[in-house]
Motif scaffolding. Structure first.
Motif, PDB file in Angstrom:
ATOM      1  N   ILE A 154       0.851  -1.191   0.000  1.00 47.77           N
ATOM      2  CA  ILE A 154       0.000   0.000   0.000  1.00 47.77           C
ATOM      3  C   ILE A 154       0.884   1.236   0.000  1.00 47.77           C
ATOM      4  N   CYS A 155       0.710   2.054  -1.018  1.00 45.06           N
ATOM      5  CA  CYS A 155       1.549   3.239  -1.173  1.00 45.06           C
ATOM      6  C   CYS A 155       1.277   4.231  -0.042  1.00 45.06           C
ATOM      7  N   ALA A 156       2.355   4.859   0.468  1.00 49.28           N
ATOM      8  CA  ALA A 156       2.217   5.837   1.550  1.00 49.28           C
ATOM      9  C   ALA A 156       2.702   7.218   1.133  1.00 49.28           C
ATOM     10  N   GLU A 157       2.912   7.414  -0.150  1.00 48.42           N
ATOM     11  CA  GLU A 157       3.258   8.720  -0.713  1.00 48.42           C
ATOM     12  C   GLU A 157       2.696   8.777  -2.127  1.00 48.42           C
ATOM     13  N   SER A 158       2.894   9.879  -2.799  1.00 45.56           N
ATOM     14  CA  SER A 158       2.383  10.022  -4.163  1.00 45.56           C
ATOM     15  C   SER A 158       3.544  10.033  -5.142  1.00 45.56           C
ATOM     16  N   VAL A 159       3.315   9.399  -6.292  1.00 45.45           N
ATOM     17  CA  VAL A 159       4.291   9.437  -7.381  1.00 45.45           C
ATOM     18  C   VAL A 159       3.603  10.088  -8.568  1.00 45.45           C
ATOM     19  N   MET A 160       4.175  11.193  -9.062  1.00 41.05           N
ATOM     20  CA  MET A 160       3.527  11.887 -10.169  1.00 41.05           C
ATOM     21  C   MET A 160       4.571  12.543 -11.055  1.00 41.05           C
ATOM     22  N   ALA A 161       4.235  12.640 -12.346  1.00 41.52           N
ATOM     23  CA  ALA A 161       5.012  13.472 -13.253  1.00 41.52           C
ATOM     24  C   ALA A 161       4.474  14.893 -13.133  1.00 41.52           C
ATOM     25  N   TYR A 162       5.406  15.859 -13.075  1.00 45.92           N
ATOM     26  CA  TYR A 162       4.963  17.253 -12.970  1.00 45.92           C
ATOM     27  C   TYR A 162       5.638  18.095 -14.037  1.00 45.92           C
ATOM     28  N   PRO A 163       4.848  18.852 -14.854  1.00 43.99           N
ATOM     29  CA  PRO A 163       3.390  18.753 -14.920  1.00 43.99           C
ATOM     30  C   PRO A 163       2.961  17.418 -15.549  1.00 43.99           C
ATOM     31  N   ILE A 166       6.317   3.607 -13.797  1.00 42.78           N
ATOM     32  CA  ILE A 166       7.243   4.517 -13.121  1.00 42.78           C
ATOM     33  C   ILE A 166       8.662   4.306 -13.644  1.00 42.78           C
ATOM     34  N   GLN A 167       9.047   3.039 -13.801  1.00 39.08           N
ATOM     35  CA  GLN A 167      10.388   2.752 -14.315  1.00 39.08           C
ATOM     36  C   GLN A 167      10.556   3.278 -15.743  1.00 39.08           C
ATOM     37  N   PHE A 168       9.504   3.161 -16.558  1.00 31.64           N
ATOM     38  CA  PHE A 168       9.564   3.692 -17.914  1.00 31.64           C
ATOM     39  C   PHE A 168       9.731   5.211 -17.896  1.00 31.64           C
ATOM     40  N   MET A 169       8.972   5.893 -17.052  1.00 32.19           N
ATOM     41  CA  MET A 169       9.092   7.346 -16.979  1.00 32.19           C
ATOM     42  C   MET A 169      10.488   7.770 -16.539  1.00 32.19           C
ATOM     43  N   LYS A 170      11.100   6.993 -15.692  1.00 31.79           N
ATOM     44  CA  LYS A 170      12.473   7.309 -15.282  1.00 31.79           C
ATOM     45  C   LYS A 170      13.429   7.210 -16.466  1.00 31.79           C
ATOM     46  N   THR A 171      13.234   6.228 -17.339  1.00 33.15           N
ATOM     47  CA  THR A 171      14.100   6.119 -18.523  1.00 33.15           C
ATOM     48  C   THR A 171      13.907   7.305 -19.456  1.00 33.15           C
ATOM     49  N   GLN A 172      12.749   7.965 -19.376  1.00 37.73           N
ATOM     50  CA  GLN A 172      12.461   9.120 -20.221  1.00 37.73           C
ATOM     51  C   GLN A 172      12.917  10.439 -19.581  1.00 37.73           C
ATOM     52  N   HIS A 173      13.599  10.327 -18.426  1.00 36.44           N
ATOM     53  CA  HIS A 173      14.096  11.501 -17.702  1.00 36.44           C
ATOM     54  C   HIS A 173      12.962  12.463 -17.365  1.00 36.44           C
ATOM     55  N   THR A 174      11.801  11.879 -17.045  1.00 39.47           N
ATOM     56  CA  THR A 174      10.638  12.664 -16.660  1.00 39.47           C
ATOM     57  C   THR A 174      10.855  13.256 -15.269  1.00 39.47           C
ATOM     58  N   THR A 175      10.338  14.470 -15.070  1.00 41.59           N
ATOM     59  CA  THR A 175      10.397  15.085 -13.744  1.00 41.59           C
ATOM     60  C   THR A 175       9.338  14.445 -12.859  1.00 41.59           C
ATOM     61  N   LEU A 176       9.775  13.581 -11.950  1.00 41.51           N
ATOM     62  CA  LEU A 176       8.873  12.900 -11.032  1.00 41.51           C
ATOM     63  C   LEU A 176       8.978  13.547  -9.659  1.00 41.51           C
ATOM     64  N   SER A 177       7.862  13.635  -8.962  1.00 40.82           N
ATOM     65  CA  SER A 177       7.865  14.296  -7.662  1.00 40.82           C
ATOM     66  C   SER A 177       6.907  13.590  -6.719  1.00 40.82           C
ATOM     67  N   GLY A 178       6.926  14.032  -5.460  1.00 41.60           N
ATOM     68  CA  GLY A 178       6.011  13.519  -4.452  1.00 41.60           C
ATOM     69  C   GLY A 178       6.613  12.468  -3.547  1.00 41.60           C
ATOM     70  N   THR A 179       7.850  12.044  -3.843  1.00 45.54           N
ATOM     71  CA  THR A 179       8.459  10.943  -3.086  1.00 45.54           C
ATOM     72  C   THR A 179       9.634  11.442  -2.248  1.00 45.54           C
ATOM     73  N   LYS A 180       9.889  10.749  -1.143  1.00 40.49           N
ATOM     74  CA  LYS A 180      11.031  11.096  -0.300  1.00 40.49           C
ATOM     75  C   LYS A 180      12.346  10.796  -1.004  1.00 40.49           C
ATOM     76  N   ASP A 181      12.388   9.679  -1.727  1.00 39.80           N
ATOM     77  CA  ASP A 181      13.566   9.342  -2.534  1.00 39.80           C
ATOM     78  C   ASP A 181      13.420  10.034  -3.882  1.00 39.80           C
ATOM     79  N   GLN A 182      14.185  11.095  -4.095  1.00 40.70           N
ATOM     80  CA  GLN A 182      13.994  11.890  -5.306  1.00 40.70           C
ATOM     81  C   GLN A 182      14.344  11.133  -6.582  1.00 40.70           C
ATOM     82  N   TYR A 183      15.094  10.041  -6.457  1.00 35.09           N
ATOM     83  CA  TYR A 183      15.427   9.229  -7.625  1.00 35.09           C
ATOM     84  C   TYR A 183      14.472   8.048  -7.807  1.00 35.09           C
TER      85      TYR A 183
END
Length: 483
Positions: A428-437, A457-474
């Protein structure tokens, strides 16, 4: 009562303060820019001289009785509302105030899952229980659209104790739901209608645009005047009708989080932007629509690109379309929207609003003209020639609503632990993962993490998308509930 929309009471008061050359011994400490010369030299002397503190001649945003009150009344009249509140923390604060005004802890609120993160945060703050409705999906474009009245009615039938329904008008890509029918349905059942109209500030001022929330009879709407209406970033409006909710309650909720040091730069820009739309909106939007239509037609002449628009209207979850939103599917030239977004910025000096797996989005607004839009079209045309590859098959995107296991508020305050992203399936997720915008969560607090979500999420990381909402910024790790 007829209001003279040429008046700008707040802006005129700020200008009068400037002209008096008052010697400041209050805050802010830069004292009309003298204590921040390097910054003042760049932005200009006038900007610094009107960055002032609240005072009697300029009124107080937390309890306006003079020029701010007059400016808000003019805005309410222009947008066909009973009351208007100026806000200086963006539409995020308006969305949160709406939800807190309509819902007490434990109350149910019905909303589409493609709502902005501010709605999720408003649910956490209010303690409301979300009931998510599946928006209509356009799997070809890979985006969620509006919701149908039938879907809202089904959710109400299953949750007759719901206190509010929350609707997006329009979605990020410009599509709207049948708002009038949804409002009528909800009001017949005694349910308050809240509308996130962040991207619809201009709807009230041209007959070719979708219906605004206030004209549809909604109880409250949050309007990002800075997004499409011309005011400064972070300035926003909360509009309301007083039939089902009290103005005093909404004001109290706003004041829970409202700054006592509101920016007169931001508030003055709201006053001027309202005047521009009320007085010259029709002619301005005539031009904006004309150049938006031209751009869409020109891009659709380019092999492999698809600038989508009114042809996707189906009368249900896609009830109408805002033609000033220029969404373009780029998979046909072998690019993801993430890649095209970066190419246009890095190679052509063109800043798009967003990119996703399939699409890029340009906002054509009151500040655009033929020259700027032609530069956009020329850049997109050249990109299609220089970067063309084989068409992409994106497969299936995780667009269906995730399973809600506990409420966002429970998850926010629950015991948590960090786990490797790839090992989080079923947790169960305890934070939010989102691309911004756009700031719409892929997964948020209280929802079950699936294999498809992890892979996306892993695919978006390969696209160097700006992801936010998480404690681990990577986002090598993700926070989950510890049970």
């Amino acid at each position: 009562m007829v209001k003279d929309q040429n008046k700008m009471p707040l802006f005129e008061a700020v200008k009068a303060y400037h002209d008096k050359k008052v010697v400041p011994f209050d805050v802010p400490g830069h004292k009309h820019g003298q204590g921040l010369l390097e910054f003042a030299d760049f932005v200009g002397e006038t900007v610094m001289q009107i960055d002032v503190n609240s005072m009697k001649p300029l009124d107080y945003l937390s309890n306006p009785v003079s020029v701010i009150k007059q400016a808000q009344e003019l805005a309410a009249h222009a947008f066909s509302a009973d009351h208007c509140f100026f806000l200086v923390n963006g539409t995020t604060s308006a969305v949160q105030a709406m939800i807190m005004s309509a819902c007490s802890p434990g109350d149910k609120i019905i909303l589409p899952r493609n709502a902005h993160k501010s709605a999720i945060n408003g649910i956490i703050l209010s303690g409301a229980q979300p009931v998510y409705v599946q928006p209509e999906l356009d799997k070809e474009l890979g985006i969620a659209m509006g919701v149908t009245p039938e879907a809202i009615e089904k959710a109400i039938d299953e949750n007759p104790d719901a206190k509010a329904v929350f609707i997006i008008n329009p979605t990020y890509y410009g599509y709207t739901s049948n708002l009038s029918d949804i409002v009528k349905l909800c009001h017949e059942k005694g349910i308050i209608v809240l509308v996130d109209e962040a991207h619809g500030a201009h709807f009230s001022f041209h007959e070719s645009l979708p219906q605004s929330a206030m004209s549809a009879g909604a109880d409250m709407s949050s309007v990002s005047l800075h997004k499409t209406g011309g005011s400064l970033t972070q300035s926003s409006l909360l509009l309301m009708k007083e039939d089902r909710i009290q103005e005093s309650l909404v004001r109290a909720m706003i004041n829970l989080t409202l700054t006592t040091s509101a920016s007169y730069l931001l508030m003055s820009s709201l006053d001027v932007a309202r005047k521009q739309l009320a007085v010259r909106g029709k002619e301005t939007l005539d031009r904006v629509l004309q150049i938006s239509r031209w751009a869409r037609d020109e891009i659709n002449k380019i092999d492999g690109l698809y600038a989508f628009g009114r042809e996707r209207i189906n009368g249900c979850g896609v009830f109408n379309f805002d033609e000033t939103k220029l969404g373009i599917d780029v998979n046909g030239i072998g690019l993801t929207g993430f890649e095209a977004y970066d190419i246009l910025r890095d190679e052509y000096n063109i800043q798009m609003e967003l990119g996703d797996v399939c699409n890029i989005l340009a906002i054509i607004s009151v500040g655009d003209d033929e020259k700027s839009v032609k530069a956009l079209v020329d850049a997109i045309s050249d990109m299609a020639k220089r970067y063309r590859r084989e068409s992409l098959d994106i497969g299936t995107l995780p667009l269906e609503n995730p399973e809600v296991v506990v409420s966002p508020r429970q998850a926010f305050y629950g015991m948590k632990k960090m786990v490797r992203l790839e090992e989080s399936e079923g947790m169960i997720c305890a934070e939010s993962v989102m691309a911004y915008p756009p700031g719409i969560p892929v997964v948020t607090m209280g929802e079950k993490i699936t294999k498809e979500i992890i892979e996306y999420i892993q695919f978006m990381k390969t696209q160097h998308t700006t992801l936010s909402g998480t404690k681990d910024q990577y986002i090598e790790n993700i926070e989950v509930l510890a049970f």
